[in-house]
Design a protein around this motif. Structure first.
Motif, PDB file in Angstrom:
ATOM      1  N   ILE A 297       0.668  -1.341   0.214  1.00 31.33           N
ATOM      2  CA  ILE A 297       0.141  -0.265   0.271  1.00 31.33           C
ATOM      3  C   ILE A 297       0.665   1.394  -0.088  1.00 31.33           C
ATOM      4  N   ALA A 298       0.470   1.689  -1.005  1.00 25.85           N
ATOM      5  CA  ALA A 298       1.394   2.988  -0.913  1.00 25.85           C
ATOM      6  C   ALA A 298       0.430   4.801  -0.961  1.00 25.85           C
ATOM      7  N   ILE A 299       0.879   5.928  -0.035  1.00 23.19           N
ATOM      8  CA  ILE A 299      -0.151   6.915   0.367  1.00 23.19           C
ATOM      9  C   ILE A 299       1.205   8.066  -0.335  1.00 23.19           C
ATOM     10  N   ARG A 300       0.074   9.083  -0.603  1.00 27.84           N
ATOM     11  CA  ARG A 300       0.886  10.475  -0.950  1.00 27.84           C
ATOM     12  C   ARG A 300       0.111  11.597  -0.521  1.00 27.84           C
ATOM     13  N   ILE A 301       0.605  12.531   0.236  1.00 29.49           N
ATOM     14  CA  ILE A 301      -0.504  13.959   0.454  1.00 29.49           C
ATOM     15  C   ILE A 301       0.553  15.045  -0.016  1.00 29.49           C
ATOM     16  N   SER A 302       0.456  16.009  -0.761  1.00 32.74           N
ATOM     17  CA  SER A 302       0.736  17.556  -1.604  1.00 32.74           C
ATOM     18  C   SER A 302       0.604  18.708  -1.052  1.00 32.74           C
ATOM     19  N   PHE A 303       1.117  18.992  -0.431  1.00 32.65           N
ATOM     20  CA  PHE A 303       0.470  20.592   0.379  1.00 32.65           C
ATOM     21  C   PHE A 303       0.821  21.269  -1.025  1.00 32.65           C
ATOM     22  N   LEU A 304      -0.380  22.413  -0.334  1.00 33.32           N
ATOM     23  CA  LEU A 304      -0.187  23.324  -0.880  1.00 33.32           C
ATOM     24  C   LEU A 304       1.015  24.077  -1.376  1.00 33.32           C
ATOM     25  N   SER A 305       1.776  24.027  -0.533  1.00 36.25           N
ATOM     26  CA  SER A 305       2.994  25.364  -0.500  1.00 36.25           C
ATOM     27  C   SER A 305       4.184  24.129  -1.851  1.00 36.25           C
ATOM     28  N   GLY A 306       3.920  22.876  -1.892  1.00 38.70           N
ATOM     29  CA  GLY A 306       4.521  22.171  -2.881  1.00 38.70           C
ATOM     30  C   GLY A 306       5.057  21.459  -2.541  1.00 38.70           C
ATOM     31  N   GLY A 307       5.400  20.822  -0.795  1.00 36.81           N
ATOM     32  CA  GLY A 307       5.627  19.298  -0.858  1.00 36.81           C
ATOM     33  C   GLY A 307       4.726  18.725  -0.208  1.00 36.81           C
ATOM     34  N   GLY A 308       5.690  17.828   0.554  1.00 39.03           N
ATOM     35  CA  GLY A 308       4.046  16.172  -0.021  1.00 39.03           C
ATOM     36  C   GLY A 308       4.570  15.271   1.415  1.00 39.03           C
ATOM     37  N   PHE A 309       4.068  14.600   1.164  1.00 37.01           N
ATOM     38  CA  PHE A 309       4.312  13.553   2.476  1.00 37.01           C
ATOM     39  C   PHE A 309       4.444  12.082   1.375  1.00 37.01           C
ATOM     40  N   ALA A 310       5.140  10.598   1.606  1.00 40.77           N
ATOM     41  CA  ALA A 310       4.297  10.170   0.695  1.00 40.77           C
ATOM     42  C   ALA A 310       5.090   8.659   1.450  1.00 40.77           C
ATOM     43  N   ASP A 311       4.517   7.729   1.673  1.00 41.82           N
ATOM     44  CA  ASP A 311       5.203   6.473   2.551  1.00 41.82           C
ATOM     45  C   ASP A 311       4.280   5.246   1.664  1.00 41.82           C
ATOM     46  N   TYR A 312       5.488   4.236   1.956  1.00 44.78           N
ATOM     47  CA  TYR A 312       4.707   3.073   1.014  1.00 44.78           C
ATOM     48  C   TYR A 312       4.962   1.806   2.251  1.00 44.78           C
ATOM     49  N   LYS A 313       4.089   0.462   2.334  1.00 42.68           N
ATOM     50  CA  LYS A 313       4.471  -0.691   2.913  1.00 42.68           C
ATOM     51  C   LYS A 313       4.190  -1.486   2.218  1.00 42.68           C
TER      52      LYS A 313
END
Ligand SMILES: [Mg+2]
Length: 414
Positions: A297-313
């Motif tokens: 499973i993999a998830i991603r969140i992108s932020f308005l500022s341009g950065g983001g968080f991603a993880d998978y397992k």
């Protein structure tokens, strides 16, 4: 299958369960399909056509000259001076693969590609009879003729993936072969040990050391004997050869996922999580619909500022809503630096097709699966989102049930 996985013997073998299809001399016949001047001629395909290039496929005409896969171009030319050696065109073979897959999909609901030229179909409904299975095979062959009149395929019909494949391999080119549970005895008498897929030189030697010299010897060993001789794999072979579905296939390159761009009112961490959970429950629903299980499973969140968080397992095989939401929450907990979220996405990968429900071996998620199925049933009968997990309340209207189009895609890093 690894030794740590218990066998699933929930479902007894039945005839007409699986159809296996193998395109004959695939790369060579695609070339003969698109270049009619090559038809009827000895043709070999190599990634590199210089004398040291390795033959990766050859037409039946080249086979008659003794040209084998694995020969180098120089020795193929020696065996067959008239051979046409063609540089491989993977994109073209992929294109035909997609067309073949479409044809199969239009004939049967449960198709899985095992490789570029091998497919399995889990038979359902009226296809699970002799007439039905043979009619399906005929329809597939005639539909394939419409897209590629020069290409042929071999079809095997059997109680499990393994026997369907063995049947398919037994008559090339263009055969349709049936293996029935009642004929197993005479079938194993006819074939050699090395005709069994999965038995290579090494295993043949190991078996010979244990006084197993023929396919029939192998088949005739008791469960106890095979378990003693080969440990866990012996046990798997015992059931596999008798038509039990003990093999699962990881579907390469396929993922099931959803993503959503958040409208301004949902750009808070809580609401983003809620949308993500809604997407997760949609993904789990799709997995169940397609009779798939996921291991990643993999998830991603992108932020308005341009950065983001991603993880998978990687996790235990799942397709229930409870498991996927639990995993999403544990991954999200690692996101330390929340900013205004703009986009959320979830993907599942390492998918396994389970026509046979192997749920009994995943006891811990069994209850959650049952609940997911109950929710699916309510939603199917009364419309989407009638019943939902309380946590996805905020997000349930945000991600309508439609096919995402033009959404950004992301790669899963392994
Ligand atoms: Mg083939």
């Amino acid at each position: 299958m690894t030794p740590s996985q218990p066998l699933s013997l929930a479902q007894k073998p039945a005839d007409y369960s699986v159809l296996f299809l193998d395109m004959n001399a695939y790369f060579a016949s695609v070339e003969q399909q698109v270049q009619s001047t090559l038809r009827g001629l000895p043709v070999a395909i190599a990634p590199y056509t210089g004398s040291t290039g390795c033959i990766i496929a050859r037409s039946y005409e080249a086979k008659e000259w003794g040209v084998n896969v694995g020969d180098n171009v120089a020795s193929a030319r020696k065996k067959c001076p008239k051979i046409k050696v063609i540089e491989a065109r993977p994109a073209l073979y992929q294109l035909y693969h997609k067309e073949i897959f479409k044809v199969l999909n239009s004939n049967a609901p449960q198709v899985t590609a095992l490789s570029i030229d091998e497919f399995i179909i889990r038979l359902t409904g009226r296809d699970q009879t002799k007439t039905g299975a043979f009619k399906l095979a005929d329809n597939i062959k005639s539909d394939l003729k419409n897209i590629a009149d020069y290409m042929t395929c071999s079809i095997g019909i059997g109680p499990n993936y393994f026997l369907a494949k063995v049947a398919g391999e037994s008559k090339k080119p263009n055969g349709t072969t049936l293996i029935k549970l009642s004929n197993l005895d005479s079938f194993y008498k006819k074939i050699k040990l090395r005709d069994i897929p999965g038995i290579n030189f090494r295993m043949e030697r190991q078996l010979a050391e244990r006084k197993i010299y023929s396919a029939y010897d192998f088949y005739n060993k008791s469960l106890m004997e095979l378990s003693c001789l080969l440990k866990f794999p012996g046990k798997v072979w015992y059931y596999r050869m008798r038509g039990w579905e003990v093999d699962e296939f990881v579907i390469k390159n396929k993922t099931v996922g959803h993503s959503h761009v958040l409208p301004p009112e949902l750009r808070t961490p809580e609401k983003a999580l809620s949308v993500l959970e809604k997407l997760a429950s949609k993904v789990a629903y799709r997995l169940r619909r397609e009779k798939l299980w996921a291991r990643g499973i993999a998830i991603r969140i992108s932020f308005l500022s341009g950065g983001g968080f991603a993880d998978y397992k990687h996790c235990a095989l799942f397709n229930d809503t409870g498991s996927i939401i639990r995993e999403v929450r544990s991954m999200i907990a690692k996101c330390r630096n929340w900013q205004n979220p703009l986009y959320v996405a979830i993907n599942t990968f390492d998918l396994v097709s389970t026509a046979n429900r192997q749920v009994s071996i995943f006891a811990d998620i069994e209850r959650s699966r049952a609940m997911s199925e109950a929710l699916d049933k309510i939603n199917d009968e009364h419309g989407a989102n009638t019943a939902f997990y309380a946590s996805s309340f905020e997000g349930r209207k945000a991600a309508p049930d439609r096919i995402p189009f033009g959404m950004p895609r992301y790669e899963i890093r392994h």
